[in-house]
Design a protein around this motif. Structure first.
Motif, short mmCIF file in Angstrom:
data_model
loop_
_atom_site.label_atom_id
_atom_site.label_comp_id
_atom_site.label_asym_id
_atom_site.label_seq_id
_atom_site.Cartn_x
_atom_site.Cartn_y
_atom_site.Cartn_z
N VAL A 174 8.64 21.44 47.79
CA VAL A 174 8.38 22.63 46.95
C VAL A 174 9.45 23.93 47.29
O VAL A 174 10.37 24.60 46.80
CB VAL A 174 7.23 23.03 46.87
N VAL A 175 9.43 24.06 48.86
CA VAL A 175 10.20 24.99 49.37
C VAL A 175 11.66 24.80 49.00
O VAL A 175 12.63 25.63 48.75
CB VAL A 175 10.01 25.10 50.91
N VAL A 176 12.19 23.60 49.35
CA VAL A 176 13.55 23.29 49.16
C VAL A 176 14.06 23.47 47.94
O VAL A 176 15.02 23.80 47.47
CB VAL A 176 13.96 21.60 49.70
N LEU A 177 13.09 22.83 46.93
CA LEU A 177 13.50 22.79 45.48
C LEU A 177 13.47 24.17 44.86
O LEU A 177 14.36 24.42 44.09
CB LEU A 177 12.51 21.79 44.62
N ALA A 178 12.77 25.18 45.32
CA ALA A 178 12.81 26.31 44.67
C ALA A 178 14.13 27.19 45.44
O ALA A 178 14.65 28.00 44.53
CB ALA A 178 11.56 27.23 45.74
N LEU A 179 14.35 26.90 46.55
CA LEU A 179 15.76 27.45 47.09
C LEU A 179 16.98 26.87 46.27
O LEU A 179 17.87 27.58 45.99
CB LEU A 179 15.95 27.14 48.48
N SER A 236 19.09 38.31 42.04
CA SER A 236 18.48 38.51 43.44
C SER A 236 17.07 38.42 43.59
O SER A 236 16.62 37.83 44.70
CB SER A 236 19.09 40.10 43.70
N GLY A 237 16.28 38.79 42.91
CA GLY A 237 14.71 38.52 42.82
C GLY A 237 14.35 37.25 43.02
O GLY A 237 13.60 36.79 43.86
N VAL A 238 14.93 36.41 42.11
CA VAL A 238 14.51 34.86 42.33
C VAL A 238 15.15 34.32 43.45
O VAL A 238 14.26 33.39 44.35
CB VAL A 238 14.91 33.96 41.16
N MET A 239 16.32 34.49 44.06
CA MET A 239 16.72 34.23 45.30
C MET A 239 16.11 34.64 46.45
O MET A 239 15.92 33.62 47.28
CB MET A 239 18.27 34.62 45.32
N LEU A 240 15.89 35.80 46.48
CA LEU A 240 15.16 36.41 47.70
C LEU A 240 13.82 36.00 47.49
O LEU A 240 12.96 35.57 48.63
CB LEU A 240 15.18 37.84 47.82
N GLY A 241 13.04 35.72 46.52
CA GLY A 241 11.53 35.58 46.41
C GLY A 241 11.45 33.97 46.44
O GLY A 241 10.28 33.61 47.15
N SER A 242 12.53 33.08 46.39
CA SER A 242 12.41 31.68 46.57
C SER A 242 12.61 31.43 48.05
O SER A 242 12.28 30.41 48.46
CB SER A 242 13.38 30.87 45.86
N GLY A 243 13.03 32.52 49.01
CA GLY A 243 13.03 32.33 50.43
C GLY A 243 14.43 32.13 50.87
O GLY A 243 14.73 32.03 52.13
N GLY A 244 15.33 32.37 50.13
CA GLY A 244 16.79 32.58 50.34
C GLY A 244 17.09 33.86 51.36
O GLY A 244 16.21 35.00 51.26
N ARG A 256 27.77 23.56 45.26
CA ARG A 256 27.56 24.47 46.41
C ARG A 256 26.26 25.03 46.39
O ARG A 256 25.52 24.96 47.66
CB ARG A 256 28.38 25.54 46.47
N ALA A 257 25.54 25.29 45.11
CA ALA A 257 24.32 25.82 45.03
C ALA A 257 23.12 24.74 45.68
O ALA A 257 22.24 25.08 46.15
CB ALA A 257 24.10 26.28 43.65
N VAL A 258 23.45 23.47 45.10
CA VAL A 258 22.43 22.52 45.88
C VAL A 258 22.29 22.26 46.91
O VAL A 258 21.42 22.22 47.91
CB VAL A 258 22.86 21.19 44.63
N ALA A 290 20.38 23.28 52.33
CA ALA A 290 20.44 23.51 53.76
C ALA A 290 19.52 24.99 54.20
O ALA A 290 18.96 24.60 55.47
CB ALA A 290 21.98 23.90 53.97
N VAL A 291 19.49 25.84 53.26
CA VAL A 291 18.49 26.78 53.55
C VAL A 291 17.31 26.52 53.67
O VAL A 291 16.34 26.96 54.53
CB VAL A 291 19.16 27.90 52.67
N GLY A 292 16.89 25.57 52.81
CA GLY A 292 15.56 25.19 52.69
C GLY A 292 15.00 24.38 54.11
O GLY A 292 13.89 24.87 54.59
N LEU A 293 15.82 23.73 54.72
CA LEU A 293 15.68 22.84 55.92
C LEU A 293 15.58 23.98 56.88
O LEU A 293 14.72 23.77 58.03
CB LEU A 293 16.83 21.88 56.20
#
Length: 410
Positions: free
Chosen positions: A42-47, A93-101, A268-270, A275-278
């Motif tokens: 879920v963490v990775v998919l959210a990002l 921005s809200g979704v990106m930061l809220g997802s853990g970016g 690039r997004a995927v 990568a950020v999720g890991l």
């Protein structure tokens, strides 16, 4: 220019921006609480979803791309941003930061506030010459509400965003900042404050924190060049053209299609989201906005966290994430300052790192002082000066951008 309507509009803009800044911060925090502690998948998919949403939003509203501060600085040199940017920026921005970016909320807040202030000035039919000062007042109000730091809001506008600010325009910005700060204090939530971290030792440790700021600037430059929307947008496109042209000469048009596809924003997004999720799974403290100075641990743990935060922020930018750049500099600087023997600890490290990364030493000093207190002013001043000197090792600060930016398509 009549000063009465202008100053009244500046005060109202500061209040509106203050409400927007607090709402944005609370929304990011709520989204972050939903994702934090979720299963790894879920963490990775959210990002990944957050990065894809950023690409989609910026395709429809290109002006909403980028970290926020460089785009607003460019807009103030021409025409302040339109109101529609505020909603698009808040969503992406809200979704990106809220997802853990990994990134900061202050850049998006600056962009959102400028768009709201500009829309307000046009709505009440102020003269065109009044639009910029009202938008600038909104920016100061948004920053003041975010940090509980009204003076930092004024200094950021004067040092970074608007050249030649003075007279009634400066008064308007000050009024907007005060209004935003009062609004932030009146609304739920606590403004950011640094913990009491004071380490003994040489303030020349500020050079070390400054070097981390330089590395952060390099990471953001590299990430931006990959995604095509920060400082390296032109170079990235030239590089892609050379690769594609070379593939055409060497092999078939099919290879060109594959290379073009691999350079697209969606891929690039995927890739970046995974990568950020890991990275976030390995070092959870690097996720999201972070809390400057809140990290604890030994020297090795804190330095690893600072390095991972830099990498995660660069990859988030490379994935197309619409995130700010002040927040990571504050986080990395405070973390390094807590780990190394820097007089003033987190506050001095934060000032040094931000001064190096942004080349805005006055903003770095004032923000650090307002977050920590006047008692630490001497080490903060010295650390910021040394950090600024370290920042000369890089050609581009995180607030620099040569042309209007947008996410590369594909």
């Amino acid at each position: 220019m009549r000063s009465g309507p202008l100053l009244l509009a500046a005060a109202l803009a500061g209040v509106v921006a203050g409400v927007a800044a607090v709402a944005f911060g609370q929304t990011v925090g709520a989204l972050r609480s939903l994702v934090a502690g979720a299963p790894p998948a879920v963490v990775v998919l959210a990002l990944v979803a957050g990065a894809l949403l950023c690409v989609a939003v910026v395709r429809f509203v290109p002006d909403a791309g980028g970290g926020g501060i460089p785009q607003v600085r460019q807009a103030f040199a021409g025409s302040p941003p339109r109101g529609r940017v505020a909603g698009a920026k808040a969503l992406a921005s809200g979704v990106m930061l809220g997802s853990g970016g990994s990134g900061g909320a202050e850049g998006p807040v600056v962009h959102i506030s400028a768009a709201l202030g500009s829309a307000l000035a046009r709505t009440v039919r102020l003269p065109p010459a009044s639009v910029r000062p009202v938008a600038a007042a909104a920016v100061a109000g948004g920053v003041a509400a975010s940090f509980g730091a009204p003076l930092a809001g004024v200094v950021l506008v004067a040092e970074v965003l608007v050249e030649g600010l003075g007279g009634v325009e400066l008064v308007a910005v000050a009024i907007g900042s005060a209004a935003g700060a009062l609004t932030g204090w009146a609304l739920p939530g606590e403004p950011l404050r640094l913990p009491d971290v004071v380490a003994g030792g040489s303030p020349f440790g500020g050079v070390v924190a400054g070097l981390f700021g330089v590395v952060l600037a390099w990471a953001l430059y590299a990430g931006g060049a990959w995604s095509g929307w920060v400082r390296g947008v032109a170079g990235a496109r030239r590089a892609e053209s050379r690769v594609v042209a070379g593939s055409t000469r060497m092999v078939s048009g099919r290879v060109r299609e594959v290379v073009d596809w691999a350079c697209s924003g969606w891929v690039r997004a995927v890739a970046g989201g995974v990568a950020v999720g890991l990275l976030v799974l390995a070092v959870p403290g690097a996720a999201g906005v972070g809390q400057p100075g809140a990290a604890v641990g030994g020297l090795g743990v804190l330095l690893v966290l600072a390095v991972v935060k830099i990498v995660a922020t660069g990859v988030t930018v490379g994935a197309g994430g619409v995130v700010g750049t002040i927040g990571p500099a504050l986080f990395v600087g405070a973390t390094v300052g807590s780990a190394l023997p820097i007089a003033g600890g987190a506050a001095a490290g934060m000032a040094a790192c931000l001064a190096a990364a942004s080349r805005a030493p006055a903003t770095a000093v004032v923000l650090a002082v307002e977050l920590s207190g006047l008692d630490l002013l001497p080490p903060i001043l010295l650390a910021a000066a040394l950090g600024w000197l370290a920042g000369l090792l890089t050609r581009h600060g995180v607030f620099d951008v040569p042309e209007p930016t947008r996410l590369a398509g594909g």
